[in-house]
Design a protein around this motif. Structure first.
Motif, short mmCIF file in Angstrom:
data_model
loop_
_atom_site.label_atom_id
_atom_site.label_comp_id
_atom_site.label_asym_id
_atom_site.label_seq_id
_atom_site.Cartn_x
_atom_site.Cartn_y
_atom_site.Cartn_z
N LYS A 145 -51.62 60.14 13.68
CA LYS A 145 -51.82 60.55 14.76
C LYS A 145 -50.45 60.54 15.67
O LYS A 145 -49.85 61.41 16.39
N GLU A 146 -50.04 59.20 15.42
CA GLU A 146 -48.77 58.98 16.43
C GLU A 146 -47.53 59.80 15.99
O GLU A 146 -46.59 60.14 16.76
N ARG A 147 -47.68 60.21 14.68
CA ARG A 147 -46.57 61.18 14.06
C ARG A 147 -46.65 62.56 14.70
O ARG A 147 -45.84 63.50 14.34
N GLY A 148 -47.61 62.72 15.55
CA GLY A 148 -47.84 64.26 16.16
C GLY A 148 -48.91 64.81 15.62
O GLY A 148 -48.65 66.14 15.76
N ARG A 149 -50.03 64.42 15.26
CA ARG A 149 -51.26 65.08 14.90
C ARG A 149 -50.88 66.21 13.86
O ARG A 149 -49.85 66.50 13.44
N ASP A 150 -51.99 66.86 13.32
CA ASP A 150 -52.10 67.87 12.48
C ASP A 150 -51.38 67.75 11.17
O ASP A 150 -50.58 68.61 10.77
N GLY A 151 -51.67 66.42 10.57
CA GLY A 151 -50.87 66.09 9.48
C GLY A 151 -51.48 64.99 8.95
O GLY A 151 -52.63 64.49 9.12
N TYR A 152 -51.06 64.48 7.75
CA TYR A 152 -51.68 63.40 6.80
C TYR A 152 -50.60 62.43 6.78
O TYR A 152 -49.43 62.45 6.75
N TYR A 153 -51.12 61.35 6.61
CA TYR A 153 -50.39 59.94 6.42
C TYR A 153 -50.85 58.88 5.18
O TYR A 153 -52.33 58.60 5.38
N PHE A 154 -50.30 58.62 4.13
CA PHE A 154 -50.90 57.74 3.36
C PHE A 154 -50.72 56.44 3.87
O PHE A 154 -49.54 55.95 4.38
N PHE A 155 -51.36 55.55 3.72
CA PHE A 155 -51.34 54.05 3.83
C PHE A 155 -50.26 53.28 3.16
O PHE A 155 -50.16 53.56 1.96
N THR A 156 -49.46 52.35 4.03
CA THR A 156 -48.32 51.62 3.29
C THR A 156 -48.70 50.25 3.60
O THR A 156 -49.16 49.85 4.62
N GLU A 157 -48.02 49.37 2.84
CA GLU A 157 -48.21 47.68 3.29
C GLU A 157 -47.27 47.63 4.45
O GLU A 157 -47.81 46.73 5.29
N GLU A 158 -46.27 48.38 4.97
CA GLU A 158 -45.82 48.07 6.19
C GLU A 158 -46.73 48.26 7.32
O GLU A 158 -46.68 47.60 8.48
N LEU A 159 -47.48 49.39 7.18
CA LEU A 159 -48.54 49.72 8.13
C LEU A 159 -49.29 48.41 8.39
O LEU A 159 -49.59 48.24 9.65
N ASN A 160 -49.68 47.86 7.45
CA ASN A 160 -50.58 46.64 7.31
C ASN A 160 -49.96 45.58 8.16
O ASN A 160 -50.44 44.88 8.94
N THR A 161 -48.65 45.18 7.62
CA THR A 161 -47.73 44.15 8.35
C THR A 161 -47.72 44.61 9.80
O THR A 161 -47.98 43.42 10.65
N LYS A 162 -47.42 45.67 10.06
CA LYS A 162 -47.29 45.89 11.55
C LYS A 162 -48.66 45.72 12.34
O LYS A 162 -48.71 45.22 13.18
N ALA A 163 -49.84 46.06 11.61
CA ALA A 163 -51.13 45.89 12.13
C ALA A 163 -51.52 44.51 12.42
O ALA A 163 -51.95 44.15 13.24
N LEU A 164 -51.03 43.75 11.50
CA LEU A 164 -51.32 42.18 11.69
C LEU A 164 -50.69 41.63 12.84
O LEU A 164 -51.30 40.82 13.52
N LYS A 165 -49.57 42.07 12.69
CA LYS A 165 -48.46 41.53 13.93
C LYS A 165 -49.32 42.01 15.28
O LYS A 165 -49.25 41.13 16.31
N LEU A 166 -49.62 43.06 15.25
CA LEU A 166 -50.30 43.77 16.39
C LEU A 166 -51.43 42.93 16.93
O LEU A 166 -51.81 42.55 18.02
N LEU A 167 -52.30 42.56 15.72
CA LEU A 167 -53.61 41.94 16.04
C LEU A 167 -53.27 40.35 16.42
O LEU A 167 -53.92 39.98 17.54
N HIS A 168 -52.25 39.85 15.95
CA HIS A 168 -51.79 38.45 16.33
C HIS A 168 -51.42 38.70 17.89
O HIS A 168 -51.81 37.73 18.69
N ILE A 169 -50.67 39.52 18.37
CA ILE A 169 -50.21 39.66 19.61
C ILE A 169 -51.15 39.76 20.59
O ILE A 169 -51.39 39.43 21.77
N GLU A 170 -52.16 40.64 20.09
CA GLU A 170 -53.45 41.18 20.67
C GLU A 170 -54.43 39.64 21.11
O GLU A 170 -54.73 39.57 22.28
N GLN A 171 -54.30 38.97 19.97
CA GLN A 171 -55.07 37.72 20.28
C GLN A 171 -54.29 36.82 21.36
O GLN A 171 -55.03 36.32 22.10
N GLU A 172 -53.03 36.61 21.14
CA GLU A 172 -52.31 36.04 22.03
C GLU A 172 -52.47 36.36 23.70
O GLU A 172 -52.65 35.89 24.44
N LEU A 173 -52.45 37.79 23.65
CA LEU A 173 -52.71 38.48 24.99
C LEU A 173 -54.05 38.24 25.63
O LEU A 173 -54.02 37.90 26.83
#
Ligand SMILES: Nc1nc2c(ncn2[C@@H]2O[C@@H]3COP(=O)(O)O[C@H]4[C@@H](O)[C@H](n5cnc6c(=O)[nH]c(N)nc65)O[C@@H]4COP(=O)(O)O[C@H]3[C@H]2O)c(=O)[nH]1
Length: 615
Positions: free
Chosen positions: A336-364
């Motif tokens: 969706k972030e890449r502009g919708r109407d498309g598909y995207y395969f999961f990658t490990e980098e996505l996971n790392t980014k998500a984990l970082k996000l989760l950490h900051i969310e907890q901190e916030l």
């Protein structure tokens, strides 16, 4: 010659008497014996009669029990030929006794479901033990009914089977209720697709099968890009119809061994099994994107929708249901972030980014609880009078380890996680409270500008929150200014106009922040009920070196004035920039040239000491 003397005659008489006596005694004994035998025989007979009567009675009882039983009963020979049926059998099957006697029990067409196992063949010795199970049977008129059946073999004294007793109870209603409950528990009511529970169960099976067969299974998460808008504008019935059409189209894109599910709302998932190469997945994903884009008629309206798809693979990305669900969700978010109407395969980098996000969310979250946020204020100056026209509230995060964290590092994350709604409310409340206090301390009519994020702006509670803050802090609404960005106003312009009008009617000032950095459409600007345009820092930065920026800035000022709007320039760092703005009749300015953002205490000193550089 016979002795006929008197003595001889007397002797003869005595002998015959003795004989007679003996004979009579014998006869008496014989008679007695006979009587005894007769008595015993009679007794035995009576016993037999009562035994027979008892047997007859219990047979009558048994036969009446069988005849009047609530269960359907048939007795067959060892070949399944019917020898007896009771009334219930006739009632249940529609066959008369005359018709079925002598026929095979096969007329009931007994089969066993759902596992497909067949009813045991009648003449086989497999029926030695009793058999129990649910059978789907046929009535005379061809209709079917479910029968809870017991088949028991009857043995003779030599332990050979002589017949079978087949008894059954109609459980069709029970079966139907069960299957209706199963349908409710496992399938989506609207579309009939698998629901979350069934989908998760199938995922477990796919994971196991992919390991066994050494193949790939793919999990696809789909989200319709315009569903909410269609639902809101055309109504829920149209939304439901759209979902039904989408469900049909999705089903037609996949193979029989795949599963399409609806998890809720416009969230669809697909499980592709037995995949040998990734190309097959991209092929199906492309087909889905293409098919869903075909126009859809909803009543009189033709709508075109698109979808975003997140894809994850098992065993490649994970072999755990929960992780795969998370992966697919992350990939969908990225699609969706890449502009919708498309598909995207999961990658490990996505996971790392998500984990970082989760950490900051907890901190916030923690920061909100622990009061780690504060507000600094940057004065905004009236270029005509040189006085402070208002102050902009800017949030700061005083992190216990990292020190002061700039908003650029956490506002976007707070926005992404939705926490911005709480954080924004905190800023609004505290900024109004401190400004009110500053007004009381300095006796000056100071206005405060507060930034609104896009999540806050689309939060249905925003207006209530503003009202509550105004009441709670006691600030006059004319001293509150809300800064919104261009992109926030683009979504549904009519709705935005109504919302801005309601906010403005309370006396609050509306400013469009970062003007010029986004889509800047003059046609919509004309319609928007706003008061001030804020020229983006980017255009001010290179004044006076960049001619383009100077022209854009002067054009924005001119257009704003034509539309009866005021203009403020931000990021003013030097006197040349200030002079340029003064010459071009810009109304207000803000930037390091006048003052850096200040803490409340510094701001108070600033006001009282009059440290403002002359505008
Ligand atoms: N280079 C330069 N920069 C100057 C100058 N004068 C002011 N600035 C900086 O420019 C930013 C102005 O805020 P903004 O455009 O609304 O941009 C803000 C705003 O979009 C967002 N933000 C800050 N506070 C809040 C808040 O409470 N809520 C929301 N939603 N966003 C906030 O974070 C952005 C960055 O805020 P800050 O880091 O405080 O950065 C502030 C300010 O410190 C100057 O002369 N030169």
């Amino acid at each position: 010659v016979a002795d006929i003397t008197p003595s001889a005659v007397m002797a003869t008489d005595n002998d015959s008497l003795a004989v007679k006596l003996i004979a009579s005694a014998f006869i008496a004994v014989l008679f007695g014996l006979l009587c005894l035998i007769l008595i015993r025989l009679n007794l035995k007979l009576q016993q037999n009669i009562s035994q027979r009567e008892e047997t007859e009675l219990s047979l009558t009882k048994l036969s009446s029990a069988v005849t009047n039983s609530g269960a359907s009963i048939a007795i067959t020979n060892t070949h399944g030929t019917i020898e007896y049926v009771n009334e219930k059998f006739c009632e249940l099957t529609g066959y008369s006794q005359e018709y079925v006697l002598g026929r095979s029990i096969d007329i009931l067409g007994l089969t066993r479901f759902p596992d497909g196992e067949e009813v045991p063949t009648w003449n086989m010795s497999c029926l030695r033990d009793n058999w129990k199970g649910d059978l789907l049977s046929h009535r005379k008129d061809g209709s079917q009914f479910w029968c809870a059946t017991t088949i028991s073999a009857v043995y003779d004294k030599y332990q050979s089977i002589t017949s079978y007793i087949v008894s059954g109870i109609d459980i069709t209603e029970l079966k139907e209720t069960n299957s209706a409950m199963e349908q409710l528990a496992l399938f989506d009511v609207l579309t009939g697709l698998a629901n979350r529970r069934l989908f998760i169960d199938r995922m477990g099976q796919s994971i196991a099968a992919s390991q066994r067969r050494n193949t790939i299974a793919a999990l696809l998460f789909l989200d319709l890009d315009q569903f909410k808008r269609i639902n809101d504008t055309l109504g829920h019935d149209a939304g439901d119809e759209l979902l039904l059409i989408v469900a049909e189209r999705l089903k037609s894109c996949v193979r029989a061994q795949d599963t399409v599910a609806r998890l809720g709302g416009d969230e669809f998932t697909i499980l592709l099994n037995d995949i040998n190469d990734v190309q097959s997945i991209t092929h199906i994903a492309n087909q889905i994107l293409k098919d869903l884009k075909e126009p859809i008629m909803l009543g009189k309206h033709e709508v075109i929708i698109s979808t975003s798809i997140g894809i994850t693979l098992t065993p490649n990305d994970s072999q755990d249901v929960d992780s795969l669900m998370k992966n697919a969700d992350l990939a969908l978010y990225h699609a969706k972030e890449r502009g919708r109407d498309g598909y995207y395969f999961f990658t490990e980098e996505l996971n790392t980014k998500a984990l970082k996000l989760l950490h900051i969310e907890q901190e916030l979250r923690h920061a909100l609880q622990m009061d780690e946020f504060s507000i600094v204020y940057q004065p905004q100056v009236c270029l005509k009078t040189g006085s402070i026209s208002s102050i902009e509230a800017l949030i700061r995060w005083n992190h216990p380890v990292r020190g002061e964290v700039a908003p650029d590092e956490f506002i976007a994350i707070a926005e992404e996680t939705g926490l911005i709604v709480q954080i924004g409310e905190w800023v609004l409340k505290n900024a109004c409270m401190q400004t009110q206090m500053l007004q009381q301390l300095t006796g000056q009519p100071i206005r405060v500008a507060v930034n609104l994020s896009s999540r806050q702006f689309s939060d249905p509670n925003l207006e209530t929150i503003i009202e509550e803050v105004l009441v709670e802090t006691g600030i006059d609404p004319t001293y509150l200014e809300l800064e919104v960005t261009e992109s926030m106003l683009m979504d549904d312009i009519d709705k935005v106009i109504q919302q801005l009008n309601r906010i403005k009617s309370a006396g609050i000032t509306i400013t469009i922040d970062d003007f010029g950095s986004g889509y800047s459409s003059l046609s919509y600007l004309k319609r928007l009920p706003v008061d001030i345009l804020k020229v983006d820092r980017e255009f001010v930065r290179d004044i006076p070196d960049d001619l383009n920026d100077m022209e854009i800035t002067s054009a924005i000022i001119a257009i704003a004035h034509k539309l009866n709007l005021k203009v403020i320039a931000e990021g003013v760092e030097n006197i040349d920039q200030r002079d340029f703005l003064v010459i071009n009749k810009c109304d207000y300015a803000q930037g390091y040239y006048f003052s850096r953002p200040l803490t409340f205490e510094d701001l108070y000193s600033f006001f009282t000491a009059g440290q403002l550089k002359s505008a």
